[in-house]
Design a protein around this motif. Structure first.
Motif, PDB file in Angstrom:
ATOM      1  N   LEU A 202       0.854  -1.187   0.000  1.00 25.38           N
ATOM      2  CA  LEU A 202       0.000   0.000   0.000  1.00 25.38           C
ATOM      3  C   LEU A 202       0.893   1.241   0.000  1.00 25.38           C
ATOM      4  O   LEU A 202       1.766   1.376   0.857  1.00 25.38           O
ATOM      5  N   ALA A 203       0.677   2.142  -0.956  1.00 24.99           N
ATOM      6  CA  ALA A 203       1.484   3.353  -1.037  1.00 24.99           C
ATOM      7  C   ALA A 203       0.581   4.569  -1.219  1.00 24.99           C
ATOM      8  O   ALA A 203      -0.493   4.474  -1.828  1.00 24.99           O
ATOM      9  N   THR A 204       1.007   5.705  -0.667  1.00 25.50           N
ATOM     10  CA  THR A 204       0.300   6.969  -0.897  1.00 25.50           C
ATOM     11  C   THR A 204       1.320   8.067  -1.181  1.00 25.50           C
ATOM     12  O   THR A 204       2.435   8.053  -0.647  1.00 25.50           O
ATOM     13  N   ASN A 271      -4.660  -5.640   5.452  1.00 26.91           N
ATOM     14  CA  ASN A 271      -4.380  -6.736   4.525  1.00 26.91           C
ATOM     15  C   ASN A 271      -3.082  -6.587   3.736  1.00 26.91           C
ATOM     16  O   ASN A 271      -2.655  -7.540   3.084  1.00 26.91           O
ATOM     17  N   CYS A 272      -2.442  -5.411   3.766  1.00 27.25           N
ATOM     18  CA  CYS A 272      -1.229  -5.219   2.967  1.00 27.25           C
ATOM     19  C   CYS A 272      -0.014  -5.868   3.626  1.00 27.25           C
ATOM     20  O   CYS A 272      -0.058  -6.295   4.789  1.00 27.25           O
ATOM     21  N   SER A 273       1.090  -5.899   2.881  1.00 21.31           N
ATOM     22  CA  SER A 273       2.333  -6.460   3.416  1.00 21.31           C
ATOM     23  C   SER A 273       3.293  -5.369   3.894  1.00 21.31           C
ATOM     24  O   SER A 273       4.183  -5.624   4.705  1.00 21.31           O
ATOM     25  N   LEU A 274       3.098  -4.143   3.383  1.00 22.12           N
ATOM     26  CA  LEU A 274       4.028  -3.045   3.659  1.00 22.12           C
ATOM     27  C   LEU A 274       3.343  -1.732   3.301  1.00 22.12           C
ATOM     28  O   LEU A 274       2.481  -1.690   2.424  1.00 22.12           O
ATOM     29  N   VAL A 275       3.748  -0.655   3.985  1.00 25.76           N
ATOM     30  CA  VAL A 275       3.236   0.677   3.673  1.00 25.76           C
ATOM     31  C   VAL A 275       4.397   1.571   3.229  1.00 25.76           C
ATOM     32  O   VAL A 275       5.454   1.594   3.868  1.00 25.76           O
ATOM     33  N   ILE A 276       4.182   2.287   2.123  1.00 26.04           N
ATOM     34  CA  ILE A 276       5.145   3.280   1.637  1.00 26.04           C
ATOM     35  C   ILE A 276       4.379   4.588   1.519  1.00 26.04           C
ATOM     36  O   ILE A 276       3.380   4.651   0.799  1.00 26.04           O
ATOM     37  N   THR A 277       4.813   5.646   2.202  1.00 25.92           N
ATOM     38  CA  THR A 277       3.984   6.843   2.250  1.00 25.92           C
ATOM     39  C   THR A 277       4.781   8.101   2.555  1.00 25.92           C
ATOM     40  O   THR A 277       5.882   8.034   3.113  1.00 25.92           O
TER      41      THR A 277
END
Length: 358
Positions: A202-204, A271-277
Motif C-alpha cells: 500500500l502506497a500513498t 491486509n497489505c504487506s508493507l506501507v510506503i507513504t
C-alpha cells in the motif's frame, strides 16, 4: 459546561469523534463542532457522519482560501464571532492545520482555555507550514495532550513546565479510532480489487515536496514500478496527483485507485504487506496494524517509529525506497511495546478536561 471543537479536515473529524464519544459519557459536557471548511472532501457526506458516528458540525465556515495568511485570518474572524456568541468554557483543537492555529489564537486572545490534542509533535523542519502551526498552537494552549513520550520530551526540551502548562501523556486518539472503526468495517475494497492477503504493498503520495517536484515524483514512480514487479503496489491517489503522474516521461505500472474512505483504508492497512507513504498519519496507522513503513520524506514527527525499527526514512531516493522496502518485506513485524497508548486516549482526555474545567 460548553466545549467548542474546531476542525478543518476529514482526519480531524475522525480524531474528534473519539473524544466526542468520551465527552458524551460525561454528564453536563455540551460540545459544539465548528468546521472551518479548510479541506473540501467529497467523502464528507451525511453518510460519512452517520457511519462514523460523528456529530454534525453546528457551524460550517466554508473557508477555502489558497493563501495561508488569508485563510488563517478569515478563520480567526469567523471563529472569534462564534466564541463571542457561544461563550464556551474551552476550545478543543487537533493536530497542526491552519484551522488548529486559527482557533487557538482566536480563543487565547479572548482568554478562553485551549486544549490541544496531539501536542508536542515536532519535525524540526520550519519549511513545513504544519510545524509552524504546531509550535504556535502549543505556545498558546493551556492543556497539552501528548500522544507519545517523545512529544512530552519535546515540550520539556523547549522549556514548557507543569507550573504554567498542563502537560498530559494520554496516548494517541488515532489508535482509539483504528480499534473502534476497524471492528465496524468490511473488506469490500479488498474484494473489489481482488487483492490477496499480505500480497500487496500500500502506497500513498500527496505531499507537495513530492508532487510538485518532478525529479522527486519520477524517482518515486520508478521505485514503485520496480517494486510492482515483485509484489502488486496499490496507490489510492488524488485525481490531481494522478494527472501529474500521467504527464511524466515514465509511466506508472502499479495499480492506481481513487481516494478511499477511512473504513476502506483500514482494510487496506490490515491486509497489505508493507506501507510506503509521505503521509504523517499513515505512518502510525501502519504500526497500529503491525506493518513496516517506508517514509518518503526527509524527516518524521513520529521518530519513535524509526528509533524502534518499525519505519525508515527513504526520502524520494529511488534506490533507498526499493532497498528499504525489500528489507522490510523479508522481515517479520514483532512489537512488545505500546508506543501510542492503550486505546483509551479519548476517555483520558475527557476526564482531564472535565477535572480542569471544574
Amino acid at each position: 459546561m460548553k466545549i467548542i471543537t474546531v476542525v478543518g479536515a476529514r482526519p480531524q473529524f475522525v480524531k474528534a469523534a473519539v473524544v466526542s464519544r468520551a465527552l458524551q459519557h460525561h454528564g453536563g459536557m455540551q460540545e459544539l463542532i465548528v468546521h472551518t471548511g479548510q479541506h473540501y472532501d467529497n467523502n464528507m457526506s451525511d453518510i460519512f457522519f452517520e457511519e462514523m458516528q460523528i456529530p454534525q458540525p453546528a457551524y460550517n465556515l466554508e473557508i477555502k482560501e489558497s493563501l495561508h495568511g488569508m485563510m488563517t485570518a478569515r478563520m480567526m474572524m469567523g471563529i472569534e464571532k462564534i466564541l463571542l456568541d457561544e461563550k464556551p468554557n474551552a476550545v478543543l483543537v487537533y493536530g497542526d492545520t491552519n484551522s488548529t492555529m486559527a482557533a487557538s489564537l482566536a480563543a487565547a486572545k479572548l482568554h478562553i482555555p485551549v486544549a490541544h490534542v496531539e501536542a508536542g509533535l515536532r519535525s524540526f523542519n520550519m519549511q513545513m507550514p504544519e510545524e509552524i502551526n504546531r509550535i504556535v498552537t502549543d505556545k498558546v494552549s493551556n492543556l497539552l495532550f501528548c500522544p507519545t513520550q517523545t512529544a512530552v520530551d519535546n515540550l520539556q526540551a523547549e522549556g514548557y513546565t507543569q507550573s504554567f502548562y498542563h502537560i498530559h501523556l494520554t496516548g494517541d486518539v488515532m489508535y482509539d479510532a483504528a480499534l473502534f472503526y476497524f471492528e465496524r468495517s468490511a473488506p469490500r475494497i479488498i474484494e473489489q480489487l481482488q487483492l490477496q492477503d499480505k500480497q500487496f504493498i500500500l502506497a500513498t503520495i500527496h505531499r507537495a515536496e513530492n508532487t510538485k517536484n518532478i525529479l522527486h515524483l519520477v524517482s518515486i514512480v520508478e521505485a514503485l514500478n520496480e517494486l510492482n514487479k515483485q509484489q502488486q503496489v496499490v496507490v489510492p491517489l488524488h485525481p490531481r496527483t494522478s494527472k501529474l503522474i500521467g504527464q511524466l516521461s515514465v509511466k506508472p505500472l502499479f495499480t492506481i485507485i481513487e481516494p478511499v474512505g477511512y473504513f476502506d483504508m483500514l482494510q487496506l492497512l490490515h491486509n497489505c504487506s508493507l506501507v510506503i507513504t509521505d503521509s504523517g498519519g499513515l505512518q502510525k496507522e501502519a504500526y497500529f496494524f503491525k506493518k513496516f513503513c517506508v517514509i518518503m520524506r526527509e524527516q518524521t514527527e513520529w521518530k519513535e517509529l524509526t528509533e524502534h525499527g518499525f519505519a525508515t526514512i527513504a526520502g524520494s531516493n529511488k534506490e533507498q525506497i526499493i532497498l528499504q522496502s525489500q528489507n522490510f518485506i523479508s522481515n517479520h513485524f514483532t512489537s512488545d511495546i505500546a508506543l501510542y497508548g492503550d486505546g483509551n486516549a479519548g476517555e483520558k482526555i475527557a476526564n482531564i478536561l472535565e477535572n480542569y474545567l471544574n
